[in-house]
Design a protein around this motif. Structure first.
Motif, PDB file in Angstrom:
ATOM      1  N   LYS A 429      -6.479   6.273 -10.330  1.00 30.05           N
ATOM      2  CA  LYS A 429      -6.460   7.573 -11.002  1.00 30.05           C
ATOM      3  C   LYS A 429      -5.042   8.111 -11.156  1.00 30.05           C
ATOM      4  O   LYS A 429      -4.681   8.667 -12.198  1.00 30.05           O
ATOM      5  CB  LYS A 429      -7.324   8.560 -10.211  1.00 30.05           C
ATOM      6  CG  LYS A 429      -7.459   9.922 -10.851  1.00 30.05           C
ATOM      7  CD  LYS A 429      -8.382  10.814 -10.025  1.00 30.05           C
ATOM      8  CE  LYS A 429      -8.501  12.197 -10.647  1.00 30.05           C
ATOM      9  NZ  LYS A 429      -9.393  13.077  -9.834  1.00 30.05           N
ATOM     10  N   GLY A 432      -2.741   4.089 -11.855  1.00 31.98           N
ATOM     11  CA  GLY A 432      -3.286   3.048 -12.723  1.00 31.98           C
ATOM     12  C   GLY A 432      -3.368   1.688 -12.065  1.00 31.98           C
ATOM     13  O   GLY A 432      -3.655   0.691 -12.728  1.00 31.98           O
ATOM     14  N   SER A 461      -5.748   1.774 -17.485  1.00 31.14           N
ATOM     15  CA  SER A 461      -4.919   1.680 -16.281  1.00 31.14           C
ATOM     16  C   SER A 461      -3.468   1.391 -16.637  1.00 31.14           C
ATOM     17  O   SER A 461      -2.541   1.925 -16.015  1.00 31.14           O
ATOM     18  CB  SER A 461      -5.459   0.587 -15.355  1.00 31.14           C
ATOM     19  OG  SER A 461      -6.758   0.890 -14.921  1.00 31.14           O
ATOM     20  N   GLN A 464      -1.851   4.554 -17.709  1.00 25.65           N
ATOM     21  CA  GLN A 464      -1.592   5.419 -16.561  1.00 25.65           C
ATOM     22  C   GLN A 464      -0.401   4.907 -15.749  1.00 25.65           C
ATOM     23  O   GLN A 464       0.431   5.686 -15.275  1.00 25.65           O
ATOM     24  CB  GLN A 464      -2.839   5.493 -15.665  1.00 25.65           C
ATOM     25  CG  GLN A 464      -2.730   6.448 -14.484  1.00 25.65           C
ATOM     26  CD  GLN A 464      -2.539   7.891 -14.920  1.00 25.65           C
ATOM     27  OE1 GLN A 464      -3.112   8.330 -15.914  1.00 25.65           O
ATOM     28  NE2 GLN A 464      -1.713   8.629 -14.188  1.00 25.65           N
ATOM     29  N   LYS A 467       2.788   5.753 -17.521  1.00 23.41           N
ATOM     30  CA  LYS A 467       3.084   7.171 -17.323  1.00 23.41           C
ATOM     31  C   LYS A 467       3.724   7.400 -15.948  1.00 23.41           C
ATOM     32  O   LYS A 467       4.714   8.136 -15.818  1.00 23.41           O
ATOM     33  CB  LYS A 467       1.782   7.970 -17.456  1.00 23.41           C
ATOM     34  CG  LYS A 467       1.937   9.468 -17.373  1.00 23.41           C
ATOM     35  CD  LYS A 467       0.578  10.147 -17.560  1.00 23.41           C
ATOM     36  CE  LYS A 467       0.694  11.656 -17.403  1.00 23.41           C
ATOM     37  NZ  LYS A 467      -0.636  12.317 -17.551  1.00 23.41           N
TER      38      LYS A 467
END
Length: 579
Positions: A429, A432, A461, A464, A467
């Motif tokens: 979460k 990733g 994932s 994420q 990021k």
């Protein structure tokens, strides 16, 4: 909601006080149906400390050579609970001499005088059940040399507490507290003359609790191995009490015992101690063997997971891995963020451990012990694989939230041993990344090969992870793989920083090596053990690195040194310590 919950707690305490006072109307029973036999195992060393006036309860040491136990001001609620639960009576009975008996008698009749009229914190269903079991178990030890008046006080107090249990057992928290309440009520009903009518309803209630709380694989919702042992022990004692009277054990209870025994055997290390996960310790020495022997359940070859734990075993080397999602809701109040953590024991000597439960050292240690870095597993950027929720209203109970939801597992036979593969999505979460772990234990028990993989499992994932990577300034996501060592292990960096050698008290030498992906270091750690005054200092091996790609692989091995014999005679004697 907070006020509502606080009112619920107050109402429960009020009801306990009310029924404790009403119990004073009960008359003394005339005696025991038969001579009780002690079923509980105590510690001789702890008993000697109690005789000397050193009260060590819930991590607090109070020196009270000449002070009555009930005049001591309790430094914590845990201290009070242990004092009123009377488990210390097992330790005094283990000493068994005149001084120990005199102290036990003074403290038991002191409780009757101070709290027998329904006063004090000891009138809670679980503590009362625990206390009644000890009084009955050690009745012969306690009543020796007592006059008729003192014996009548003892039997009257037992009758009052039994009646209290018959009215309040259902108010005990589901789980171990309720089993303690019902087991105390059953044993009192079976042992005391004139109270037989209380035994059968309690037995039926105990059977219902077995059906509700012991799952089909012999586990409990808290996934706490020591709590499972405590429940199993209570059921075994109850079955033994029924057998002594020529009565059979109810089917639901008997089936629960048969399901639990293989699970407990799978949670036991090669030294006989339990794996320390989710708030549990190693268990009282000798209690597991005694309970398994009393149960009459023969060993069988268990396969798959046991209460969510995987066990690898070869030639007196045991590895136990937390391989399931953590407990949820109220069952997680003592649970740890320990998914994929493992422990390793060689013969009689623990090598890799988890820090343990720190509740007896205060709330801060309790929280620290529940965090992922306190376990022998991988931790990402200082985050735990699950987080603690705010305390439940009106309590200090903190549930685990945001925990892994998917924990796939797979066993397979490898070329030189047994391989176990497991993974969890607890970091997906935020970062990733999925953490996957492989363990391979060689057939001769001399080598454990491990592999930790951080990977992005889906396109979502990967986005994420990108990021999170951007947020780090493209420096990567930091990770630390912890291997906490038992305090008796002597560790030192070897081979110019490429390995760590570890000497056990048995004379065995183990060596930790890695593939060079991470940076190796030996750092301070702690070993949290109930019954000690403070945490024990120890060390941990840490592999540190940064995840820069969609897949990062780290390999490591734990193996016995070549000059370590295949069969080591472990003659070192462990002396009890009180620090």
């Amino acid at each position: 909601m907070s006020n509502s919950d606080t009112m619920t707690n107050r109402w429960t305490r009020f009801q306990n006080r009310l029924y404790a006072r009403l119990s004073q109307r009960r008359k003394a029973v005339t005696g025991f149906v038969g001579e009780p036999e002690p079923r509980t195992v105590g510690s001789f060393a702890r008993g000697r400390q109690l005789v000397a006036g050193n009260l060590l309860f819930a991590g607090y040491l109070v020196e009270a050579q000449d002070t009555n136990l009930w005049d001591v001001v309790a430094p914590s609620k845990g201290f009070d609970d242990e004092r009123h639960g009377f488990a210390w009576l097992d330790d005094l009975a283990a000493v068994g001499d005149m001084r120990a008996r005199e102290k036990a008698q003074r403290w038991v009749w002191g409780w009757i005088e101070a709290h027998g009229r329904g006063h004090g914190p000891g009138w809670a269903p679980d503590l009362t059940g625990r206390r009644v079991i000890r009084w009955i178990n050690h009745a012969v030890f306690l009543l020796r040399g007592r006059n008729e008046t003192q014996q009548e006080l003892f039997f009257r107090a037992l009758a009052q507490q039994t009646w209290f249990l018959s009215k309040r057992w259902s108010a005990a928290t589901p789980g171990l507290p309720r089993f303690e309440s019902l087991a105390g009520l059953v044993q009192a009903g079976l042992a005391l003359e004139g109270l037989e009518q209380m035994a059968d309803p309690a037995l039926r209630a105990l059977a219902r609790e077995c059906e509700k709380q012991i799952d089909q694989k012999g586990g409990i919702s808290t996934r706490n191995p020591q709590e499972l042992l405590d429940v199993f022990t209570l059921l075994a004692w109850t079955s033994a009490a029924l057998s002594d009277l020529g009565r059979g054990t109810p089917g639901a209870q008997s089936n629960a015992i048969k399901r639990m025994a293989p699970t407990l055997r799978s949670l036991r290390h090669s030294d006989g101690g339990l794996a320390r996960f989710h708030g549990g310790g190693r268990g009282v020495e000798g209690r597991l063997d005694q309970a398994l022997a009393q149960s009459g359940v023969r060993p069988n070859h268990a396969t798959g997971l046991a209460m969510g734990f995987a066990r690898l075993y070869a030639a007196r080397t045991s590895v136990i891995v937390d391989a399931a999602t953590p407990p949820k809701g109220a069952a997680s109040f003592n649970a740890h963020a320990s998914t994929l953590a493992f422990e390793l024991t060689s013969g009689r000597r623990p090598l890799i451990v988890n820090c343990g439960a720190g509740g007896s050292f205060g709330s801060e240690w309790r929280r620290a012990g529940r965090a992922t870095p306190s376990h022998s597993t991988l931790c990402l950027d200082g985050y735990s694989s699950a987080r603690l929720a705010p305390p439940a209203p009106g309590t200090e109970n903190e549930a685990l939230v945001d925990a892994p939801q998917d924990v796939p597992v797979d066993f397979e036979e490898a070329f030189e041993g047994t391989r176990f593969m497991v993974g969890h999505d607890g970091y997906a979460k935020v970062f990733g990344l999925t953490h996957a772990r492989t363990f391979e234990l060689r057939f001769d028990g001399r080598e454990l090969t491990g592999e930790d993989i951080l990977l992005t499992a889906t396109d979502k994932s990967k986005r994420q992870f990108d990021k999170a990577l951007d947020a780090s300034g493209m420096k990567g996501i930091g990770f630390d793989i912890h291997f906490h060592l038992h305090p008796d292990v002597d560790a030192a960096i070897d081979l110019g920083g490429a390995a760590v050698s570890m000497a056990l008290k048995s004379g065995e030498i183990w060596v930790f090596r890695h593939d060079g992906v991470g940076k190796l270091s030996v750092e301070p750690s702690v070993y949290l053990e109930k019954g000690r005054l403070k945490p024990r200092a120890t060390k941990q091996i840490v592999l540190s690195g940064r995840a820069m790609e969609y897949a990062t692989r780290i390999r490591w091995t734990l193996s016995k040194a070549q000059d370590t014999a295949y069969a080591v005679r472990d003659l070192h004697r462990d002396e009890p310590e009180f620090d």
